[in-house]
Each structure stands twice: as structure tokens, then as C-alpha cells.
Design an enzyme around this catalytic site. Structure first.
Site, short mmCIF file in Angstrom:
data_model
loop_
_atom_site.label_atom_id
_atom_site.label_comp_id
_atom_site.label_asym_id
_atom_site.label_seq_id
_atom_site.Cartn_x
_atom_site.Cartn_y
_atom_site.Cartn_z
N LYS A 1 -6.52 3.98 8.56
CA LYS A 1 -5.50 4.89 8.04
C LYS A 1 -5.98 6.33 8.05
O LYS A 1 -5.24 7.25 8.42
CB LYS A 1 -5.11 4.47 6.62
N SER B 1 0.80 -1.23 0.00
CA SER B 1 0.00 0.00 0.00
C SER B 1 0.83 1.27 0.00
O SER B 1 0.28 2.36 -0.11
CB SER B 1 -0.95 0.01 1.20
#
Length: 803
Positions: free
Chosen positions: A743, A700
Site C-alpha cells: 500500500k 482496511s
């Protein structure tokens, strides 16, 4: 050793010994045999087993030459090939009385100790050790002190032999007849139960008086140990005899009472009647009741002294104490349930709504098969307390079963009742503790179950958490099925990756994200401060914490998804106030932001995004951790070189591959970004991810890697208020990633105001807490070109000139 053959002059004892013949050694040389943990004293006979090639060669050479050998103990018994330096310097010169070879290939010698010697110099080490030695001659000393010490040693040695069982009469006679002050301590030490190092110390003690005193001290300690051991043995035997006598008398008394028709309501008969009444009142299923009554009859017939009696009684106690009857269900009040959830938990709107939906279904279909809920989230976000709130809303008992570290299947299914000390598994134990078959059972830390040689507990949990199977759950200890279908199971976990797929498939996963800064402030004000005031013995009117203090603790002293560290820091502040009030210096304390540094010290965390991203080559990424989301810095720099690439920061293979993919993609986009064609050939690139002690992996960070490299190559800094996540492909596409909710919450907590996310992660937008959504600007990416346009600032003049 089935048959041993006497070997007087072994043929072919090893061709190696013929390479250096014995006649090449001086007359005063001695063949040395190293030995691991054995010391032979002069005047004693001792068998020794030989296994190493050099030791066998040395013993066989001595047998051929009819010479004695020198026995030296190793300093370290683990050495397989000890050199001369690895042996003690003082040993025993021994005659080889017999040499025996066993059919399995092992060699045995019977040695007679002759006298002590000291190694003067080693002559060779191959094929066996040989040394020049100094023989230590001993002459018996005389005098009243020597004689008195010898007599005392002889008395203690005889006393020790009398305390030991099955001592040969020849040994006692030998000790009694030995008059030599040099031979007696050696004879006693040879058969004394002491360590090899202690025996070596006695062998090296040349002075006869000192040697006798050391052996006397060892004997005195040994006598004391033997006396205590014998006393314990006598007491144990006496206790056992008394218990056996008592058991026999009880059996005789019971037989007499049965003959006279007396005592039916006394003793064991009363226990049987009590257990029978409990079986009648337990409400067991018919087949379970039949098993219980069969066990009761066995218990009634079993003698009191039999070990089986206690096991049968324990088994019956468990059977009658379990909640077999289904209690009357209380009506579920949905409005009251909402009030309980709102009063005890701030935020978590979607989680509360899902719990209310679950309670509504249970109200409309009380006999339906309810799903197994699994709360997944970082530590400290309220998973366990949510389960307690559900139990209060339902009006049912709550019981918590901790599964963290469980690695034995028997912890779930129990042990068989025939084993001594057996118990049911944790599920049945929890039900007995709750006292209700429809309790709320919290299976805490289900992701931390292990797997060992005793079986896989997660496989045993498959039956427990399957609504189609748990109505006939069978615990090994009970031996009968128990209906778990009415139990409301709620499990908790920090992460799903460690939960086996079949077990995860049986549960409905409900994710709990980390709290935003505003949510933490509200939780601290409403719940944590009152709880800590009470925990520290204060009254609400004695201390006041200003809102600025709570916000300062949240921003500068804690960085977590939950609120556990926040509560600890609040407790530190209140304890400081408690000290001042207890001393009597003040009656009421108001904690302001000026008290933060004096009580908690300087801030632990600070907002360093702007500083760390103010130069080209630094980008801010978003990372997921088991305790919530956080920001991750990607740093890239260049040095004059030949196009090399270095990657540091303890990165996993997948993350390293992302760096290479980002660099390849940057080279492909070089022309469109205005990067010189030979820029890559004349520069070495170094990519580093700080916090190098923390392992990092995953795809990611691809967008952040590409942005950092593009920033370095173009001289354009990345916007300090922007963080990004997403996987990239060599075609420039941005692929979706997981953990978006965590996140984004982590980015908001770190002071980020703008996040760039994969466009295909729009489906996760509704899962992001509203407070975080209001603070952030979202940029959705389909291709990496959009990330460059949105993230890079205009080039700095100095950087452009350097290019």
C-alpha cells in the site's frame, strides 16, 4: 419390455377424454398426436412410443372409436407440452394397427401411414388435439421424365441397400417391385438415414417429380459416404493384416535364429544388452536396480507384437535416464553469488540478503535439510528470474515446472505404468530434463493449482515440499522411491490466500513488494532498454532514449507493481525508431520526451488526487491488490432527506459493514466535531467508491470511510496529499491491517506525500522500501480522532454558510 398386452378398447383410458366425447367432433375432424423427431410416410409401417398424457389419451380415444389419427412433428423437440402453433401444418394420416402397453407403464403403437393431410383449423387442445384437416390425394403422374426419374431413383436405392450391411431381403424386394412414382420416394425416404427436418421437408413436397429429385440427391450423397467408409474399412483391414503377418514372420524368424544359435547381438537381444549396460551405469539404489532388472527380464521375454512390450520399454527408458547419482557439489562462492544477484537485479536488498544467508547455510552444511523458499509478490517483480540467479550462483542446472491450472493429482505423482500412454508426474519429468539430482527446480504459480474430480494436486505437493518426506518420494509411474532431498525447490505465487494452509506451512515465504518509481527507472535504464534494443534488431549506437522519456512512461503510461508493461512500452518506442532507421531516413535516433505523445498517444494515467479531494466528502484510501498496492477514493455526498444511507461501488459485505460502523462512530462523535444534532435526520447520505466494475472488499478502508463522512458533515476538505488505511471499531480505535508494504509503495507511485497508518503496524515499517520511506511522511494512528486532526483542513467559507 418383458411382456406386451394388446389393448383393443382400453378401459378408463383417462376420465379426461370422457369430459369431451368424440361424438361432439365433426365427421371430418382428426385426432392429432404430436411427435418429437419422427416422420411416417404414406405406405410405411412404423412403431411409435408414447409417453405424454395427451398423446396417450389421443391414441386410446382413436382405438376406441376405430378412427385414424394424424401424426404431426414438433418444430422444437424439447417442448414437453407443444401447442398447436408449435407443430408443422402437414403430417401423415395413420391407421393404428396395434396398441401395446408395457409393464413399465409406457405405451406403444404400430402405425400405418395412409396419406398426407394439411391442418385447416384446430378445434380443441384438451384433453388432446383435434383439428379439421384437408386430405391430400395423390394420383401417379406419367410421362417420360417421371418414368426416367423413377428408374434412376430405384437404381440408386438398390445400390445404397447393397452397400449397407445386413439389409433385410424384403426391403430390397419392396424397392424393386414398387412402380408408383408417389410411393417409391416415400418408401426410400422412410428408411434413409437423414435428419427429421429433411424427412419433414420431403413429406411437405407434394409434387412427385420434386420429391423424387430431392430423394435422389440425398441418395447420391449417402452412396458417396458409404463408398468412402467401405474403402477406409478395407484399407484398415489390409493394414492390420499386413502388420499381423509381419509380427508372425518376425516371431518365426526369431525362433529359427534361437534354434540355430544365431543373431544374439541383433534385434531385441542388442536392445536388452544396451539397457542392461545403462542399468549398470545409472547408479540406482539396490532395491530400484532389482526392480529395473526384473522389468528387463519381462521385456526380454515379451513378444514384439504385445502392447505390453512398448510399455515395458518406455518404463525402462525412464528408469535408466533419471539422474540417480548425486553429482559432485561445486563450492559455493558467496562473493560471486552477491555479484550475480546485484548484476541481475536492482534493489530487493532484503531479498538478496536472505538468499545470501540461504547460500551460506548450504555452504556450511551441504547435507542439511534446506528450507523451501516461496517468493510471493505481484506479477513482473522478478520472482522467476531470482530463481535463475540462484541456480547460476550455485552452479546448478535450472528447471521450471509450471503449476498454474494443474487440477489432476497425476500431474504431480504420475500415472501407473500399466496404462497406455502413461507418463511420470511433472516433478520427475523436470528432473529428467535437468539431468541432475541437485538441480534448482522452480515451481511456478503454486497458488494457481486447482482441484478436480481427479484429486487434489496441492495434497500431492505436501510430500514433495516436506524435507522430512521427500527423500522417499514415490512416483506412480516409476513405482520406486526417488530421493528429492537434494533438489533445491523454489516456488512462486502472486498471493498466499489460495495456497492451502498445510502446504503454506512447509514453505518459507519471502515477499517481494512492488517497485518504486526510482527503482523502475533504474531497472529500465540498466536492463530493459538494452534488452529491447537487442530484441528489436538495433545496435546500442543507433538509438538513445533520454531519461525524461523513461520517467514519462513510468508516470503516465504504466501503473503496475512490476515492470512488464514498462518493458512493452519501451519496446513500442524502439520499434518506432527501428522503422525510421530501416527506411534509411536517419542513421541514428534520439528519443526525447516530445516523442512520447506521437508514439504512445496521450498519457493513460494522471495524478488526480488533488482534484478529486478538493471538496468536502472525498478521502483517499489505500488498497491492496494481487498486482500491488494502489490508492482508492471514498466519496460521500448528502441530499435533503430523512437520514437514509446508500452504499454503491460493488462493495463486499465487510466493506459495507465498515460504512455503517463509520457512520455510527460519526454520530457518536457529532458533538465534539461541531455537527448539528439534527444533521443526520434531515440528510440522506450516499457513499460511493469509484471503479464500480471492480469488486472491492475488506475492513482496511474504515479510517478512510470515517474521514470522508466527517469531511462531509463538517464541510472541511481532506488534505489532497494524504492517504490512509486502517480498520476502525465502534470505540474509535484504529486496528492494524495487512499489505502495508504494498500500500505504501502504491501511494508513493500515485504521488501521495503523506500516509496515515495504524500505530500497531509500526512493525511493518522496516519492510517498506527505503526509497518510499524517504518520499513519504508517516502519521501513526491509535484512534480515529487523530485521523480527523491530521487529515481535515480548515472549513471553506462557502460550505460553512451552506450549513
Amino acid at each position: 419390455m418383458r411382456s406386451l398386452s394388446l389393448l383393443r378398447a382400453p378401459d378408463g383410458a383417462g376420465s379426461s377424454s370422457s369430459e369431451l366425447p368424440l361424438n361432439s367432433l365433426p365427421e371430418d375432424a382428426l385426432i392429432i398426436v404430436p411427435i418429437r423427431n419422427t416422420v411416417i410416410f404414406p405406405g410405411t409401417v412404423f412403431p411409435v412410443s408414447l409417453g405424454r398424457e395427451r398423446s396417450v389419451a389421443a391414441a386410446q380415444a382413436a382405438v376406441r372409436a376405430e378412427k385414424p389419427i394424424g401424426l404431426l412433428m414438433q418444430r422444437n423437440a424439447e417442448d414437453e407440452e407443444p401447442a398447436a402453433i408449435d407443430l408443422h401444418r402437414i403430417g401423415t394420416l395413420c391407421n393404428v394397427l396395434r396398441y401395446l402397453s408395457a409393464p413399465d407403464g409406457t405405451q406403444h403403437v404400430v402405425l400405418q401411414g395412409v396419406q398426407r393431410f394439411q391442418v385447416a383449423d384446430y378445434l380443441r387442445e384438451r384433453p388432446f388435439l383435434a383439428a379439421k384437416v384437408l386430405r391430400i390425394e395423390e394420383v401417379d403422374q406419367t410421362g417420360p421424365a417421371i418414368e426416367a426419374t423413377r428408374l434412376n431413383l430405384q437404381r440408386l436405392a438398390i445400390e445404397t441397400l447393397q452397400l449397407l450391411p445386413q439389409v433385410p431381403a424384403d426391403l430390397v424386394q419392396a424397392v424393386q417391385s414398387t412402380q408408383s412414382p408417389s410411393v417409391l420416394p416415400d418408401l426410400v425416404a422412410a428408411y434413409l438415414d437423414i435428419t427429421p427436418d429433411q424427412k419433414q421437408e420431403l413429406l411437405e413436397t407434394a409434387n412427385q417429380m420434386s420429391r423424387m429429385e430431392k430423394v435422389t440427391a440425398l441418395l447420391a450423397h449417402r452412396i458417396e459416404v458409404l463408398r468412402i467408409t467401405n474403402e477406409i474399412g478395407r484399407q484398415t483391414k489390409q493394414t492390420f493384416d499386413e502388420r499381423q503377418r509381419e509380427a508372425v514372420l518376425r516371431e518365426q524368424m526369431a525362433a529359427i535364429q534361437r534354434q540355430l544359435g544365431e543373431g544374439e547381438n541383433q534385434g531385441k537381444a542388442a536392445e536388452v544388452a544396451e539397457l542392461a549396460a545403462k542399468i549398470d551405469a545409472a547408479g540406482m539404489p539396490a532395491d530400484t536396480e532389482a526392480v529395473a532388472r526384473k522389468e528387463l527380464r519381462r521385456y526380454e521375454r515379451s513378444p514384439e507384437a504385445s502392447p505390453e512390450t512398448g510399455m515395458l520399454r518406455n518404463h525402462l527408458d525412464w528408469l535408466v535416464d533419471l539422474p540417480w547419482r548425486l553429482p559432485e557439489s561445486k563450492p559455493i562462492d558467496i562473493t560471486a553469488a552477491r555479484q550475480i544477484l546485484d548484476a541481475e537485479h536492482f534493489g530487493l536488498t532484503k531479498i538478496k540478503q536472505r538468499i545470501v544467508e540461504y547460500l551460506a547455510v548450504r555452504k556450511l552444511a551441504p547435507n542439511g535439510k534446506a528450507p523451501i523458499l516461496c517468493f510471493v509478490g505481484p506479477p513482473g517483480v522478478g520472482k522467476t528470474s531470482l530463481g535463475q540467479s540462484i541456480a547460476r550462483a550455485l552452479g546448478r542446472p535450472f528447471v521450471r515446472v509450471s503449476l498454474g491450472g494443474v487440477h489432476d493429482e497425476a500431474e504431480i505423482r504420475g500415472h501407473r505404468s500399466t496404462y497406455i500412454g502413461a507418463l511420470p508426474g511433472n516433478i520427475i519429468q523436470g528432473l529428467r530434463k535437468a539431468g541432475a539430482r541437485n538441480c534448482v527446480m522452480m515451481l511456478d504459480e503454486i497458488d494457481k493449482m486447482g482441484r478436480g474430480v481427479q484429486g487434489d494436486p496441492s495434497a500431492a505437493m505436501l510430500e514433495v515440499l516436506d524435507p522430512e518426506q521427500n527423500s522417499t518420494f514415490r512416483d506412480n509411474y516409476l513405482g520406486v522411491p526417488f530421493d528429492l532431498s537434494r533438489v533445491l525447490f523454489i516456488s512462486t505465487a502472486n498471493m498466499l490466500d489460495t495456497i492451502p494452509g498445510p502446504l503454506r506451512d512447509r514453505m518459507e515465504v519471502i515477499s517481494l513488494p512492488g517497485y518504486t518509481l526510482e527503482e523502475k527507472f533504474q531497472i529500465a535504464r540498466r536492463y530493459l532498454v538494452p534488452r529491447q534494443i537487442e530484441a528489436n534488431g538495433l545496435a546500442a549506437d543507433q538509438v538513445t532514449i533520454e531519461d525524461a522519456v523513461l520517467r514519462g512512461i513510468i508516470a503516465g503510461y504504466t501503473r503496475e507493481a512490476g515492470v512488464r508493461s514498462l518493458e512493452r512500452e519501451i519496446g513500442r518506442m524502439l520499434r518506432n525508431a527501428a522503422v525510421r532507421i530501416a527506411e534509411g531516413s536517419v542513421g541514428r535516433v534520439v528519443l526525447t520526451s516530445d516523442d512520447l505523445t506521437s508514439i504512445l498517444g496521450g498519457p493513460v494515467f494522471e495524478n488526480e488526487v488533488a482534484v478529486r479531494t478538493s471538496v468536502p466528502g472525498v478521502a483517499t484510501g489505500l488498497a491492496w491488490t494481487p498486482v500491488g498496492g494502489e490508492i482508492l477514493f471514498i466519496e460521500a455526498t448528502r441530499n435533503p432527506g430523512k437520514g437514509g444511507l446508500m452504499v454503491t461501488g460493488q462493495l463486499g459485505d465487510v466493506m459495507r459493514e465498515s460504512v455503517h460502523a463509520a457512520l455510527s462512530l460519526l454520530k457518536n462523535r457529532a458533538a465534539s466535531l461541531g455537527i448539528e444534532a439534527n444533521w443526520f435526520e434531515r440528510n440522506d447520505i450516499h457513499v460511493h467508491v469509484p471503479a464500480g466494475a471492480t469488486p472491492k472488499d475488506g475492513p482496511s478502508a474504515g479510517v478512510a470511510m470515517f474521514t470522508a463522512l466527517a469531511s462531509l458533515a463538517t464541510g472541511r476538505s481532506v488534505r489532497p496529499d494524504t492517504a490512509m488505511t486502517g480498520e476502525i471499531t465502534l470505540r474509535g480505535l484504529v486496528l492494524p491491517v495487512g499489505g502495508i508494504k504494498e500500500k505504501v509503495v502504491g501511494a508513493a507511485a500515485a504521488g501521495i506525500t503523506r500516509v496515515m497508518l495504524p500505530a500497531r503496524n509500526r512493525r511493518d515499517f522496516d519492510e517498506i522500501p527505503e526509497d518510499a520511506r524517504d518520499k513519504l511522511e508517516f502519521v501513526w494512528l491509535d484512534r480515529v480522532d487523530q485521523a480527523i486532526e491530521a487529515a481535515l483542513q480548515e472549513p471553506v467559507k462557502e460550505a460553512a454558510a451552506a450549513e
